[in-house]
Write a protein that holds these residues in place. Sequence first.
Motif, short mmCIF file in Angstrom:
data_model
loop_
_atom_site.label_atom_id
_atom_site.label_comp_id
_atom_site.label_asym_id
_atom_site.label_seq_id
_atom_site.Cartn_x
_atom_site.Cartn_y
_atom_site.Cartn_z
N ARG A 10 0.83 -1.20 0.00
CA ARG A 10 0.00 0.00 0.00
C ARG A 10 0.86 1.25 0.00
NH1 ARG A 10 -4.70 -1.62 4.42
NH2 ARG A 10 -5.81 -3.11 3.09
N LEU A 11 1.96 1.21 0.76
CA LEU A 11 2.86 2.36 0.78
C LEU A 11 3.45 2.62 -0.60
CD1 LEU A 11 4.85 2.00 4.14
CD2 LEU A 11 3.06 3.65 3.57
N VAL A 12 3.84 1.54 -1.28
CA VAL A 12 4.41 1.68 -2.63
C VAL A 12 3.38 2.31 -3.58
CG1 VAL A 12 5.26 0.40 -4.63
CG2 VAL A 12 6.09 -0.18 -2.35
N GLN A 13 2.15 1.83 -3.53
CA GLN A 13 1.11 2.36 -4.39
C GLN A 13 0.77 3.81 -4.02
OE1 GLN A 13 -0.01 1.00 -7.02
NE2 GLN A 13 0.84 -1.05 -6.81
N GLN A 14 0.89 4.14 -2.75
CA GLN A 14 0.63 5.51 -2.33
C GLN A 14 1.62 6.49 -2.94
OE1 GLN A 14 0.53 5.50 1.94
NE2 GLN A 14 -1.45 4.45 2.06
N THR A 51 0.66 7.57 -16.65
CA THR A 51 1.86 7.24 -15.87
C THR A 51 1.49 6.53 -14.59
OG1 THR A 51 3.02 9.17 -16.76
CG2 THR A 51 3.91 8.20 -14.76
N TRP A 52 0.49 7.03 -13.88
CA TRP A 52 0.05 6.39 -12.64
C TRP A 52 -0.45 4.96 -12.89
CZ3 TRP A 52 -4.99 4.78 -11.56
CH2 TRP A 52 -5.19 4.29 -10.27
N ALA A 53 -1.23 4.77 -13.94
CA ALA A 53 -1.82 3.45 -14.22
C ALA A 53 -0.74 2.45 -14.61
CB ALA A 53 -2.87 3.57 -15.33
N VAL A 54 0.14 2.84 -15.52
CA VAL A 54 1.18 1.91 -15.99
C VAL A 54 2.15 1.57 -14.86
CG1 VAL A 54 3.12 1.66 -17.57
CG2 VAL A 54 0.99 2.66 -18.38
N LEU A 55 2.57 2.58 -14.10
CA LEU A 55 3.51 2.34 -13.01
C LEU A 55 2.88 1.50 -11.91
CD1 LEU A 55 6.32 2.87 -11.95
CD2 LEU A 55 5.51 5.03 -10.98
N SER A 56 1.62 1.75 -11.59
CA SER A 56 0.94 0.96 -10.56
C SER A 56 0.82 -0.50 -10.98
CB SER A 56 -0.46 1.53 -10.29
OG SER A 56 -0.37 2.84 -9.76
N ARG A 57 0.53 -0.72 -12.25
CA ARG A 57 0.42 -2.10 -12.74
C ARG A 57 1.78 -2.81 -12.68
NH1 ARG A 57 -1.65 -3.96 -18.79
NH2 ARG A 57 -1.39 -6.22 -18.45
N ALA A 58 2.84 -2.09 -13.05
CA ALA A 58 4.17 -2.68 -13.01
C ALA A 58 4.59 -3.00 -11.58
CB ALA A 58 5.18 -1.74 -13.66
N LEU A 59 4.26 -2.13 -10.64
CA LEU A 59 4.59 -2.37 -9.24
C LEU A 59 3.79 -3.54 -8.69
CD1 LEU A 59 4.76 1.32 -7.98
CD2 LEU A 59 6.69 -0.27 -8.19
N HIS A 60 2.54 -3.65 -9.08
CA HIS A 60 1.71 -4.77 -8.63
C HIS A 60 2.24 -6.10 -9.17
CE1 HIS A 60 -1.89 -6.90 -7.32
NE2 HIS A 60 -1.99 -7.42 -8.53
N ARG A 65 9.46 -4.46 -2.29
CA ARG A 65 9.19 -4.17 -0.88
C ARG A 65 9.07 -2.66 -0.64
NH1 ARG A 65 9.52 -8.15 2.68
NH2 ARG A 65 9.94 -6.65 4.35
N THR A 66 9.88 -1.88 -1.36
CA THR A 66 9.80 -0.42 -1.25
C THR A 66 9.90 0.18 -2.65
OG1 THR A 66 12.21 -0.21 -0.97
CG2 THR A 66 10.88 -0.43 1.03
N PHE A 67 9.48 1.42 -2.76
CA PHE A 67 9.56 2.10 -4.05
C PHE A 67 11.00 2.44 -4.40
CE2 PHE A 67 8.76 5.81 -6.88
CZ PHE A 67 8.03 5.13 -7.85
#
Length: 306
Positions: A10-14, A51-60, A65-67
């Motif tokens: 959640r922190l990473v997505q935030q 940017t938010w959508a693509v990066l969030s998908r890649a992180l998911h 563990r951290t950004f």
Amino acid sequence: MALNNTYEARLVQQETAVGAGVQILLLVLLGSAIGMGPAGWLTGLAFAVATWAVLSRALHRTRPRTFGPANRVTLGRAILVGGVTALVADSFESSPPVTLLVGLTAVALILDGVDGKVARHTGTSTALGARFDMEVDAFLILVLSVYVSTQLGPWVLLIGAMRYAFVAAAKVAPWLNAPLPPSMARKTVAAIQGICLLLAGADLLPYLANLGVALLALGSLLWSFGRDVVWLWRNSREAEATVTERETAPTGAVAVMGREATPTGAAVVEEERMEARAAEMRLTVRVEARVEVRAEEREMLELAVR
């Protein structure tokens, strides 16, 4: 443990959500400073959401563990690139604020050399971070080429479109997806693109000088991509030749070729064949010697009995 992992995710997505918020704040500041029109607003907002959508998908998908501090620097660069994108889109409706556009681009280019150093210094280098950095660079070059093309002609778009054309070609020719060896020349050419396009877009030089700078960028990029394509093609041909040689080689040679697929593979195979033949001959001599000894013992026993 599961709760900890969920909390970190959640922190990473935030952090990506905060990045999108800062992007919108930058657009508000630009809009209030220059009176940005609908084209600039829509383009900037579309960039922020994408940017938010693509990066969030890649992180998911990768679940880090951290950004990471390096990714924060790259995210800051992406926010600046979003501002440049909005200004370039707005320039089709009104006179662009060249000073502001050059300032944002210059900071984004300077930070390009920072995120990599931060990643190496903190030991947080990841494949996602490298890809994120590369995509931000490629999009900035595309946006700058669009801006400069309005001054020098549509041929400048080749500079920004070349990387995306390479990716599209790799869908048809998978051998283009093979990893390339590290190259300082490739990194230098990539850095030159942004500098040349920024210099040409600033319009500080005469027209012919700007034309020469843009041609230098295009020529160096064609050379770099051409060299890499030739290397990938040759590498793919050598790989296919190695596979063909393995399929057509004798059974005894497959193990040797699988262990070392080099130009001396035939010599290695011949050497092992000779060793196998020598061992077989030694075994034959030993067996024949034992047979002769046993025959002599049998004759002596028969004589003794008689």
